[in-house]
Enzyme design. Structure first.
Site, PDB file in Angstrom:
ATOM      1  N   HIS A  38       0.830  -1.206   0.000  1.00 39.05           N
ATOM      2  CA  HIS A  38       0.000   0.000   0.000  1.00 39.05           C
ATOM      3  C   HIS A  38       0.861   1.252   0.000  1.00 39.05           C
ATOM      4  O   HIS A  38       1.951   1.276   0.582  1.00 39.05           O
ATOM      5  CB  HIS A  38      -0.877   0.037   1.258  1.00 39.05           C
ATOM      6  CG  HIS A  38      -2.168  -0.684   1.122  1.00 39.05           C
ATOM      7  ND1 HIS A  38      -3.391  -0.073   1.319  1.00 39.05           N
ATOM      8  CD2 HIS A  38      -2.449  -1.965   0.802  1.00 39.05           C
ATOM      9  CE1 HIS A  38      -4.359  -0.947   1.133  1.00 39.05           C
ATOM     10  NE2 HIS A  38      -3.809  -2.106   0.828  1.00 39.05           N
ATOM     11  N   GLU A 105      -6.259  -0.537  -6.330  1.00 34.46           N
ATOM     12  CA  GLU A 105      -7.286   0.331  -5.750  1.00 34.46           C
ATOM     13  C   GLU A 105      -6.871   1.783  -5.923  1.00 34.46           C
ATOM     14  O   GLU A 105      -5.683   2.107  -5.857  1.00 34.46           O
ATOM     15  CB  GLU A 105      -7.472   0.044  -4.250  1.00 34.46           C
ATOM     16  CG  GLU A 105      -8.010  -1.331  -3.925  1.00 34.46           C
ATOM     17  CD  GLU A 105      -6.930  -2.244  -3.364  1.00 34.46           C
ATOM     18  OE1 GLU A 105      -5.773  -1.793  -3.244  1.00 34.46           O
ATOM     19  OE2 GLU A 105      -7.240  -3.396  -3.061  1.00 34.46           O
TER      20      GLU A 105
END
Length: 321
Positions: A38, A105
Site C-alpha cells: 500500500h 485500488e
C-alpha cells in the site's frame, strides 16, 4: 498438509516492527508469510504504509521461509520496474518469493494523476503488465504499445527461474478470468458459498497452482477486547468492491464505514477469544478447497498473537487440516 502462513500488514505496523514480527512468525512455526503493498492505509487509525518492495527484501534476508507480496502493476508501478524488482528479489532468494498480481485500488494508484479506469480496463491493463513482466523475465527485449507502453526494455540481472505470479481475486468472475494466466490464486475470507464459487470457477477454467486464503482475525483474552481491536483497526473490512476499488483517501473509507456495531464487525473479521473455536472456524474455511491459509491478526501489536500461535493455534490447526 495445508501451508499455514502469516500475513504482514504494512497499513498497520511500522516497517521495522513488522520486520521483527515476520522473524517472530517464523520462530512461532508459520510455514511462510505474505505482505500487503500500500501507499496509504485504509484508515487514519492504522497510520502506517511502508514500501513493500524494500521491506520484503529485508524480510527474506532475515528469515529462511518463503514470503510473497501483493502487487498491482500498470499505474503507480510500471511493469518494467516491477519485472526488474522481482527478478532481483528472486535472484537473491531463489525459490522463496512470489507475488499476487491485482488490478489495484484508487487508494494507492490515484497519486499518479492519471484517470482511474473502470474494472474491465484495469483487468486488461493487468494482463498486459503480467505479459510484459513474463517476457522481461525470459530475457526478451520488449516493445509494447497498449494500455501500458514499453520501449526496448530489457532486464539484465535475472534469476535462473522466474518467481510465480499468482492472481488476486475476490469474485468468481475474476477467478475464472485469471485462470488463463496465473500460477495460483489468492483470495480473502468471505461467506463460504462465495469462497466455494471462487475456487470452483478458478479450477473449472483450468487454473493451476495453489489456492491461498487470507483470513482477517482478531484475537484477545476476552471477547470484548477482540471486538474492540477489530473495530479500531479493521472496520474498513465492512466495505467491499466496487466501493473499495474507487475511494481515494483513508478519510473517505472512514466516512463510508461510519458507525460500526458489534454484529457488523463480526461479519468482517473472525473475532475470537477461544483458540480452539478460532482454529475450528479457520479450518472450516480452508476445507472449502484451499492449499494455503495466511492469518492476519488485525491488531497493530503482534507479539501476544504470535506467542499464542506458537503454543496453541498452529498445533490446533495442524490437527484439523
Amino acid at each position: 498438509m495445508v501451508f499455514i502462513g502469516f500475513h504482514a500488514s504494512h497499513e498497520q505496523i511500522a516497517p521495522s516492527a513488522l520486520l521483527d514480527a515476520v522473524v517472530a512468525a517464523e520462530r512461532a512455526g508459520f510455514d511462510g508469510a505474505m505482505c500487503s503493498d500500500h501507499l496509504a492505509p485504509w484508515s487514519i487509525r492504522q497510520s502506517e504504509s511502508g514500501f513493500a518492495l524494500s521491506w520484503i527484501a529485508a524480510a527474506l534476508a532475515r528469515t529462511a521461509f518463503p514470503i510473497g507480496m501483493v502487487n498491482a502493476p500498470g499505474q503507480r508501478y510500471h511493469p518494467v520496474m516491477i519485472a526488474q524488482a522481482f527478478a532481483t528479489i528472486e535472484e537473491m532468494f531463489p525459490g522463496r518469493f512470489w507475488a499476487a498480481m491485482g488490478s489495484g485500488e484508487a487508494l494507492n494508484e490515484h497519486v499518479t494523476g492519471d484517470a482511474w479506469p473502470p474494472k474491465a480496463t484495469r483487468n486488461d491493463r493487468l494482463r498486459e503488465s503480467v505479459d510484459v513482466i513474463h517476457r522481461l523475465m525470459d530475457g526478451e527485449l520488449v516493445d509494447h504499445d497498449g494500455l501500458v507502453r514499453v520501449h526496448q526494455a530489457r532486464v539484465w540481472s535475472r534469476p535462473s527461474q522466474p518467481p510465480p505470479l499468482f492472481a488476486t481475486a475476490v469474485s468468481a468472475e475474476t477467478a475464472r478470468w485469471a485462470a488463463s494466466w496465473a500460477d495460483g490464486l489468492v483470495t480473502v475470507a468471505q461467506k463460504p458459498e462465495a469462497l466455494r464459487e471462487v475456487v470452483s470457477e478458478y479450477r473449472a477454467a483450468g487454473g493451476v497452482g495453489p489456492c491461498a486464503l487470507q483470513v482477517h482475525l482478531s484475537w484477545a483474552p476476552s471477547d470484548a477486547q477482540a471486538v474492540q481491536i477489530a473495530r479500531e483497526q479493521w472496520a474498513n473490512g465492512l466495505l467491499s468492491p466496487p466501493v473499495t476499488w474507487d475511494l481515494e483517501q483513508p478519510e473517505d473509507f472512514e466516512r463510508e464505514v461510519g458507525e460500526v456495531d458489534d454484529a457488523e464487525i463480526r461479519n468482517a473479521v473472525l473475532v475470537e477469544h477461544d483458540i480452539a473455536s478460532l482454529a475450528a472456524r479457520i479450518a472450516d474455511l480452508v476445507d472449502i478447497g484451499f492449499d494455503r491459509v495466511y492469518l492476519h491478526h488485525v491488531g497493530n501489536v503482534q507479539s501476544e498473537f504470535l506467542r499464542l500461535a506458537a503454543s496453541d493455534l498452529i498445533p490446533a490447526l495442524k490437527e484439523q487440516l
